[in-house]
Design a protein around this motif. Sequence first.
Motif, PDB file in Angstrom:
ATOM      1  N   UNK A 121      45.789 -53.799 -46.869  1.00  0.00           N
ATOM      2  CA  UNK A 121      45.405 -53.194 -45.600  1.00  0.00           C
ATOM      3  C   UNK A 121      45.871 -54.080 -44.458  1.00  0.00           C
ATOM      4  N   UNK A 122      46.423 -53.458 -43.433  1.00  0.00           N
ATOM      5  CA  UNK A 122      46.893 -54.181 -42.257  1.00  0.00           C
ATOM      6  C   UNK A 122      46.186 -53.615 -41.036  1.00  0.00           C
ATOM      7  N   UNK A 123      45.459 -54.465 -40.320  1.00  0.00           N
ATOM      8  CA  UNK A 123      44.718 -54.016 -39.151  1.00  0.00           C
ATOM      9  C   UNK A 123      43.336 -53.538 -39.529  1.00  0.00           C
ATOM     10  N   UNK A 124      42.647 -52.951 -38.570  1.00  0.00           N
ATOM     11  CA  UNK A 124      41.293 -52.467 -38.802  1.00  0.00           C
ATOM     12  C   UNK A 124      40.252 -53.528 -38.531  1.00  0.00           C
ATOM     13  N   UNK A 125      39.000 -53.234 -38.844  1.00  0.00           N
ATOM     14  CA  UNK A 125      37.908 -54.180 -38.607  1.00  0.00           C
ATOM     15  C   UNK A 125      38.139 -55.496 -39.358  1.00  0.00           C
ATOM     16  N   UNK A 126      37.752 -56.594 -38.758  1.00  0.00           N
ATOM     17  CA  UNK A 126      37.992 -57.893 -39.398  1.00  0.00           C
ATOM     18  C   UNK A 126      37.225 -58.103 -40.699  1.00  0.00           C
ATOM     19  N   UNK A 127      36.172 -57.342 -40.927  1.00  0.00           N
ATOM     20  CA  UNK A 127      35.374 -57.547 -42.139  1.00  0.00           C
ATOM     21  C   UNK A 127      35.870 -56.748 -43.339  1.00  0.00           C
ATOM     22  N   UNK A 128      36.873 -55.904 -43.150  1.00  0.00           N
ATOM     23  CA  UNK A 128      37.446 -55.193 -44.299  1.00  0.00           C
ATOM     24  C   UNK A 128      38.292 -56.171 -45.108  1.00  0.00           C
ATOM     25  N   UNK A 129      38.296 -56.014 -46.418  1.00  0.00           N
ATOM     26  CA  UNK A 129      39.124 -56.910 -47.234  1.00  0.00           C
ATOM     27  C   UNK A 129      40.611 -56.646 -46.993  1.00  0.00           C
ATOM     28  N   UNK A 130      41.444 -57.636 -47.269  1.00  0.00           N
ATOM     29  CA  UNK A 130      42.895 -57.494 -47.089  1.00  0.00           C
ATOM     30  C   UNK A 130      43.504 -56.613 -48.162  1.00  0.00           C
ATOM     31  N   UNK A 131      42.840 -56.519 -49.323  1.00  0.00           N
ATOM     32  CA  UNK A 131      43.315 -55.595 -50.351  1.00  0.00           C
ATOM     33  C   UNK A 131      42.139 -54.731 -50.779  1.00  0.00           C
ATOM     34  N   UNK A 132      42.480 -53.546 -51.268  1.00  0.00           N
ATOM     35  CA  UNK A 132      41.445 -52.561 -51.542  1.00  0.00           C
ATOM     36  C   UNK A 132      41.901 -51.681 -52.694  1.00  0.00           C
TER      37      UNK A 132
END
Length: 72
Positions: free
Chosen positions: A11-22
Amino acid sequence: MTGELTVQVRLSGGPPHLPASFGVARSLLSEGRIKIPYGAGYEHFVLAEDGVNQQTGEPPVFVWVGRTRIAE
């Protein structure tokens, strides 16, 4: 998504608390869009133009495009 195969995406961008991979359902990759529940809404991501590179084995990259609220 029970029983459905999942694949890791970056994941690139979005809320800072989302993980970088999903992990997402493999079937969603063909749509080129994913929607991740987060807080009281959904974070929307689209497949980056160069997001899928079969030769390197890197996970697909999805770029944040916006947020919607969950309807009450």
